[in-house]
Design a protein around this motif. Structure first.
Motif, PDB file in Angstrom:
ATOM      1  N   LYS A  29      -3.302  -7.051   3.926  1.00 23.94           N
ATOM      2  CA  LYS A  29      -2.528  -5.819   3.674  1.00 23.94           C
ATOM      3  C   LYS A  29      -2.733  -5.353   2.230  1.00 23.94           C
ATOM      4  O   LYS A  29      -2.829  -4.158   1.941  1.00 23.94           O
ATOM      5  N   LEU A  30      -2.801  -6.314   1.324  1.00 26.20           N
ATOM      6  CA  LEU A  30      -3.041  -5.969  -0.085  1.00 26.20           C
ATOM      7  C   LEU A  30      -4.374  -5.234  -0.231  1.00 26.20           C
ATOM      8  O   LEU A  30      -4.454  -4.178  -0.872  1.00 26.20           O
ATOM      9  N   PHE A  31      -5.426  -5.783   0.387  1.00 27.08           N
ATOM     10  CA  PHE A  31      -6.746  -5.178   0.182  1.00 27.08           C
ATOM     11  C   PHE A  31      -6.914  -3.885   0.974  1.00 27.08           C
ATOM     12  O   PHE A  31      -7.656  -2.994   0.541  1.00 27.08           O
ATOM     13  N   GLU A  32      -6.196  -3.752   2.069  1.00 24.16           N
ATOM     14  CA  GLU A  32      -6.201  -2.473   2.791  1.00 24.16           C
ATOM     15  C   GLU A  32      -5.596  -1.400   1.879  1.00 24.16           C
ATOM     16  O   GLU A  32      -6.153  -0.306   1.710  1.00 24.16           O
ATOM     17  N   ALA A  33      -4.457  -1.724   1.263  1.00 22.69           N
ATOM     18  CA  ALA A  33      -3.800  -0.758   0.366  1.00 22.69           C
ATOM     19  C   ALA A  33      -4.697  -0.443  -0.828  1.00 22.69           C
ATOM     20  O   ALA A  33      -4.790   0.711  -1.278  1.00 22.69           O
ATOM     21  N   LEU A  34      -5.384  -1.455  -1.336  1.00 24.45           N
ATOM     22  CA  LEU A  34      -6.263  -1.211  -2.490  1.00 24.45           C
ATOM     23  C   LEU A  34      -7.414  -0.289  -2.110  1.00 24.45           C
ATOM     24  O   LEU A  34      -7.707   0.669  -2.838  1.00 24.45           O
ATOM     25  N   ARG A  35      -8.060  -0.551  -0.972  1.00 27.49           N
ATOM     26  CA  ARG A  35      -9.170   0.337  -0.577  1.00 27.49           C
ATOM     27  C   ARG A  35      -8.656   1.759  -0.342  1.00 27.49           C
ATOM     28  O   ARG A  35      -9.306   2.723  -0.733  1.00 27.49           O
ATOM     29  N   ASP A  36      -7.459   1.889   0.262  1.00 24.83           N
ATOM     30  CA  ASP A  36      -6.904   3.231   0.508  1.00 24.83           C
ATOM     31  C   ASP A  36      -6.644   3.974  -0.802  1.00 24.83           C
ATOM     32  O   ASP A  36      -6.820   5.182  -0.888  1.00 24.83           O
ATOM     33  N   LEU A  80       4.414  -8.151  -8.306  1.00 23.26           N
ATOM     34  CA  LEU A  80       5.493  -8.662  -7.453  1.00 23.26           C
ATOM     35  C   LEU A  80       5.358  -8.127  -6.035  1.00 23.26           C
ATOM     36  O   LEU A  80       5.798  -8.757  -5.086  1.00 23.26           O
ATOM     37  N   ASP A  81       4.781  -6.905  -5.900  1.00 30.60           N
ATOM     38  CA  ASP A  81       4.524  -6.383  -4.557  1.00 30.60           C
ATOM     39  C   ASP A  81       3.213  -5.584  -4.582  1.00 30.60           C
ATOM     40  O   ASP A  81       2.599  -5.389  -5.646  1.00 30.60           O
ATOM     41  N   ILE A  82       2.808  -5.124  -3.389  1.00 31.29           N
ATOM     42  CA  ILE A  82       1.492  -4.481  -3.268  1.00 31.29           C
ATOM     43  C   ILE A  82       1.408  -3.222  -4.139  1.00 31.29           C
ATOM     44  O   ILE A  82       0.386  -2.988  -4.804  1.00 31.29           O
ATOM     45  N   ALA A  83       2.492  -2.448  -4.199  1.00 31.77           N
ATOM     46  CA  ALA A  83       2.471  -1.209  -4.991  1.00 31.77           C
ATOM     47  C   ALA A  83       2.191  -1.521  -6.469  1.00 31.77           C
ATOM     48  O   ALA A  83       1.420  -0.809  -7.138  1.00 31.77           O
ATOM     49  N   GLU A  84       2.797  -2.597  -6.953  1.00 30.95           N
ATOM     50  CA  GLU A  84       2.586  -2.970  -8.365  1.00 30.95           C
ATOM     51  C   GLU A  84       1.125  -3.365  -8.608  1.00 30.95           C
ATOM     52  O   GLU A  84       0.536  -3.035  -9.649  1.00 30.95           O
ATOM     53  N   VAL A  85       0.535  -4.059  -7.632  1.00 30.50           N
ATOM     54  CA  VAL A  85      -0.872  -4.469  -7.798  1.00 30.50           C
ATOM     55  C   VAL A  85      -1.783  -3.231  -7.768  1.00 30.50           C
ATOM     56  O   VAL A  85      -2.713  -3.120  -8.571  1.00 30.50           O
TER      57      VAL A  85
END
Ligand code: KDG
Ligand code: MG
Length: 403
Positions: free
Chosen positions: A193-200, A126-131
């Motif tokens: 933004k999703l993939f930036e958070a994932l790489r981080d 539902l949001d980036i944190a969940e992914v």
């Protein structure tokens, strides 16, 4: 050896599958998948009314000749229904030939080119944190490649964006298609933004993939490709509607982001320009929708001379039979890329006992003679066909749109 019977079995162990059983006078039989999600009964009629009567009495060993007979001989070539019907027969014939040879199918395709088949699975949220949490969980389960999708703020979760990706792809029970809403301008800024958070959070030692589901125009896809470049995705999938092969030229001109397409393609002609002009990096055809093992091999062999790698479509609506055929092709070809694998319900596994196996992000074809997948017809009888559809998509003003 002669073909004496062709059965078409439709069952729904969580979702609808059309399975072909080709029986011979020597006691050997073969199994094939002919499922077209949401259009299952069209393939059943095609097989029962127009294919089976033409094949009774023929030699099941003449696989290429029967493929050509059903392809050229129909006059009406290509298309998902025709090619799924051909696929169902073709897989069954390869199964019979490999059983007769007492060899696993991949041996007849030239033997192993690799020791294991890398898969990717899906994560949505539902949001980036969940992914991020979902991707971390799959990493712990051994996955080296993961497809990540996220819901778009301001829009209800829809197919292929939210947490229900696998459920929507696997457990569709609605009698008529649901209608969903799409807005490109809300989606485009979110994905980087999703993939930036994932790489981080999960680092660089994992392949990350993203599926656009055909929702962009070429120039929008080019923009997304450029914005995603810093995060080094394994691929951007189905960035634009697949029919427009020229559209990929625009995306290619603007970005080094690897591109994948092909899950709704049925023959080499659907991707001939994309491959020969090197406009894509991965071709995502799958055995059931591209004319079986024979059709798949034709496409992958063509792709190999242009440095395009394979990536068989493998959601839950590609049955364990087609998955088995994909895995045998995956281990044999020189230009394997990756295999999509969503997994199956327990009921589906009960209905399709199989020799292939999955462990911590990798698949093995197994060593059983044939493609190694059978159907338990008594189990199939417990799960009758239930009409089910993929959703349709509309823009916020009501215009019907691609997805
Ligand atoms: O039947 C179609 C779905 O399986 C498809 O939309 C899933 O896009 C998909 C994928 O990449 O698996
Ligand atoms: Mg897809």
């Amino acid at each position: 050896m002669k073909i004496t019977d062709i059965k078409v079995i439709v069952a729904s162990p969580g979702r609808n599958f059309v399975t072909v059983k080709v029986v011979t006078d020597e006691g050997l039989y073969g199994i094939g998948d002919a499922t077209v999600n949401g259009r299952e009964k069209a393939v059943v009629a095609y097989l029962q009314d127009h294919v089976a009567p033409c094949l009774i009495g023929r030699d099941p060993g003449r696989i290429e000749d029967i493929w050509q007979y059903l392809y050229k001989g129909a006059y009406w070539r290509r298309g998902p229904i025709t090619m799924a019907a051909i696929a169902g027969i073709d897989m069954a014939l390869w199964d019979i030939k490999a059983k007769a040879a007492i060899m696993p199918l991949y041996q007849l395709l030239g033997g192993r080119s690799r020791e294991r088949v890398m898969v990717y699975k899906h994560v949505g949220g539902l949001d980036i944190a969940e992914v991020v949490d979902g991707v971390q969980a799959l990493r712990e389960q051994g996955l080296d490649a993961i497809r990540a999708q996220v819901s778009i703020p301001g829009l209800p979760p829809i197919y292929g964006t939210g947490p229900s990706t696998d459920q929507a792809a696997g457990g569709m029970v609605q009698a008529l298609p649901t209608e969903e809403v799409w807005a490109t301008h809300k989606y485009l800024p979110l994905v980087p933004k999703l993939f930036e958070a994932l790489r981080d959070n999960v680092g660089w030692d994992v392949h990350l993939l993203h599926d656009v589901h055909h929702r962009l125009t070429p120039i929008e896809a080019a923009r997304l490709g450029k914005d995603l470049e810093p995060f080094r995705l394994f691929w951007l999938e189905d960035a634009i509607p697949a029919e427009l092969q020229d559209g990929f030229r625009i995306i290619r001109q603007h970005t080094t982001q690897p591109l994948a397409v092909g899950e709704i393609f049925n023959t080499v002609w659907d991707c001939q320009q994309l491959i020969s002009e090197q406009l894509i990096d991965y071709i995502r055809v799958t055995s059931v929708h591209a004319g079986g093992v024979t059709g798949l091999k034709k496409i992958f062999d063509f792709a190999s001379i242009y440095h395009v790698r394979s990536a068989c479509h493998g959601p839950m609506d590609v049955s364990p039979v087609a998955m088995g055929c994909n895995i045998h092709v995956d281990v044999a070809i020189p230009n394997f890329g990756i295999q999509e694998y969503s997994g199956y319900t327990e009921a589906t596994h009960d209905m399709f006992p199989c020799a292939w196996s999955y462990e911590r992000g990798y698949l093995q074809p197994g060593e059983a003679p044939g493609h190694g997948v059978d159907i338990d017809e008594a189990v199939a009888e417990k799960y009758p066909y239930a009409p089910a559809y993929l959703p349709v998509a509309r823009l916020e003003d009501g215009t019907l749109t691609s997805w």
